[in-house]
Design a protein around this motif. Structure first.
Motif, mmCIF file in Angstrom:
data_model
loop_
_atom_site.group_PDB
_atom_site.id
_atom_site.type_symbol
_atom_site.label_atom_id
_atom_site.label_comp_id
_atom_site.label_asym_id
_atom_site.label_seq_id
_atom_site.Cartn_x
_atom_site.Cartn_y
_atom_site.Cartn_z
ATOM 1 N N LYS A 1 0.848 -1.191 0.000
ATOM 2 C CA LYS A 1 0.000 0.000 0.000
ATOM 3 C C LYS A 1 0.884 1.241 0.000
ATOM 4 O O LYS A 1 2.100 1.162 0.207
ATOM 5 C CB LYS A 1 -0.908 0.036 1.225
ATOM 6 N N GLY A 2 0.238 2.388 -0.199
ATOM 7 C CA GLY A 2 0.955 3.648 -0.142
ATOM 8 C C GLY A 2 0.078 4.781 -0.649
ATOM 9 O O GLY A 2 -1.044 4.570 -1.116
ATOM 10 N N MET A 3 0.603 5.985 -0.527
ATOM 11 C CA MET A 3 -0.113 7.161 -1.027
ATOM 12 C C MET A 3 0.892 8.141 -1.622
ATOM 13 O O MET A 3 1.989 8.323 -1.097
ATOM 14 C CB MET A 3 -0.914 7.858 0.089
ATOM 15 N N ILE A 4 0.489 8.745 -2.721
ATOM 16 C CA ILE A 4 1.291 9.784 -3.361
ATOM 17 C C ILE A 4 0.448 11.047 -3.460
ATOM 18 O O ILE A 4 -0.688 11.001 -3.949
ATOM 19 C CB ILE A 4 1.731 9.351 -4.782
ATOM 20 N N LYS B 1 -3.214 11.488 -5.070
ATOM 21 C CA LYS B 1 -3.997 12.704 -4.900
ATOM 22 C C LYS B 1 -3.241 13.887 -5.497
ATOM 23 O O LYS B 1 -2.011 13.898 -5.539
ATOM 24 C CB LYS B 1 -4.297 12.961 -3.420
ATOM 25 N N LEU B 2 -4.002 14.873 -5.949
ATOM 26 C CA LEU B 2 -3.430 16.070 -6.559
ATOM 27 C C LEU B 2 -3.905 17.295 -5.800
ATOM 28 O O LEU B 2 -5.112 17.504 -5.634
ATOM 29 C CB LEU B 2 -3.853 16.167 -8.024
ATOM 30 N N THR C 1 -5.147 12.477 5.191
ATOM 31 C CA THR C 1 -5.701 11.661 6.273
ATOM 32 C C THR C 1 -7.227 11.638 6.300
ATOM 33 O O THR C 1 -7.816 11.220 7.294
ATOM 34 C CB THR C 1 -5.179 12.166 7.636
ATOM 35 N N ASP C 2 -7.877 12.092 5.210
ATOM 36 C CA ASP C 2 -9.338 12.166 5.248
ATOM 37 C C ASP C 2 -10.021 10.818 5.009
ATOM 38 O O ASP C 2 -11.251 10.709 5.045
ATOM 39 C CB ASP C 2 -9.855 13.209 4.252
ATOM 40 N N GLY C 3 -9.233 9.771 4.755
ATOM 41 C CA GLY C 3 -9.806 8.430 4.619
ATOM 42 C C GLY C 3 -10.555 8.191 3.323
ATOM 43 O O GLY C 3 -11.245 7.170 3.188
ATOM 44 N N THR C 4 -10.408 9.095 2.349
ATOM 45 C CA THR C 4 -11.095 8.933 1.072
ATOM 46 C C THR C 4 -10.073 8.698 -0.036
ATOM 47 O O THR C 4 -8.872 8.853 0.166
ATOM 48 C CB THR C 4 -11.912 10.193 0.711
#
Length: 279
Positions: A126-129, A173-174, A234-237
């Motif tokens: 997992k991860g987030m950019i 996310k942008l 961190t908004d969980g969306t």
């Protein structure tokens, strides 16, 4: 519970520094990267923050920074691509090198860091950019053509990879900030070439001062941007696009409400208020 870890590029000033401070304040482990970490005196004093060298154009430095952060904190959960370069002036006076440098940092710099981090995200599952774009990737102003070109490129690149990376559980996310209290214009590079006299009129009469006076009460503070980006992370969306600032929203609303011809004429009147007979 293990703390989350974020790696942020371009933390020596502006958005990057306040983003690093906000995540540290919220209890995250922070890998704050910059080209000259030996000059940093503020972030080095914060708990759970390591300040390290990373040049987005140097693959070896990216790998070293990632290795240092993972060795220190065990994993990386989030990348915030923020490092950017400004170039402001008449296009004809810009050198080919200046334009290429703009793309190298603002586009390929983002791509380079993402490419090196993705194997780690696949390994941990997992991860987030978060790519920090700009209102300059949605609307344009005069005397900033290569900068806008890079930000429009980041818009499309980020949207496209968001689809394929969702298949490996990586959220993309942008962030599109409007104007804020940065030193963008004072820090931006200016053209190295000679500006032909024929451009004096637009250089001296773009209406930027009048525009700033109109929208200055709608500009975001750097601290507000830092908090906004933390909340987006961190908004969980899996929301993709985030707009920051009433000024940005005002311009975007005008663009959406008007026809293309009406919008272009509106913007011309903002920056070129004098008729051709007054030149």
């Amino acid at each position: 519970m293990d703390k989350n870890t974020v790696i942020i590029t371009g933390t020596s000033s502006g958005y990057g520094k306040v983003i690093a401070r906000e995540f540290a304040k919220q209890g995250w482990n922070v890998i704050a990267t910059m080209r000259s970490p030996e000059k940093e005196t503020e972030l080095t004093k914060l708990d759970n923050v390591i300040v390290t060298h990373l040049d987005v154009l140097d693959t070896a430095s990216i790998r070293t920074a990632l290795h240092e952060g993972i060795s220190k904190f065990g994993k990386i959960d989030l990348l915030i691509n923020n490092a950017a370069h400004g170039l402001v002036g008449v296009f004809e006076a810009m050198t080919s090198k200046q334009i290429r440098d703009e793309f190298e940092v603002n586009v390929f710099g983002y791509i380079n860091v993402i490419r090196e981090l993705l194997p780690h995200f696949r390994e941990v599952g997992k991860g987030m950019i978060i790519n920090v774009g700009s209102q300059g990737g949605v609307i344009t102003f005069p005397l900033m053509s290569p900068y806008h070109a890079t930000k429009f490129a980041i818009e499309s690149f980020t949207e496209s990879i968001s689809y394929e990376l969702s298949s490996i559980n990586v959220t993309v996310k942008l962030i599109e900030p409007g104007g804020a209290s940065t030193k963008f214009f004072s820090n931006a590079q200016t053209p190295s070439g000679v500006v032909p006299n024929e451009y004096n009129w637009i250089v001296n009469n773009t209406g930027m001062d009048e525009l700033y006076d109109t929208y200055k009460d709608k500009l975001s503070t750097l601290e507000a941007v830092g908090l906004f980006i933390y909340k987006a992370a961190t908004d969980g969306t899996d929301n993709f696009r985030y707009l920051i600032g009433d000024e940005m929203k005002s311009f975007l609303a005008i663009k959406r409400q008007k026809s293309d011809e009406e919008y272009i004429n509106f913007m011309r009147n903002q920056f070129m208020p004098k008729s051709s007979t007054e030149r």
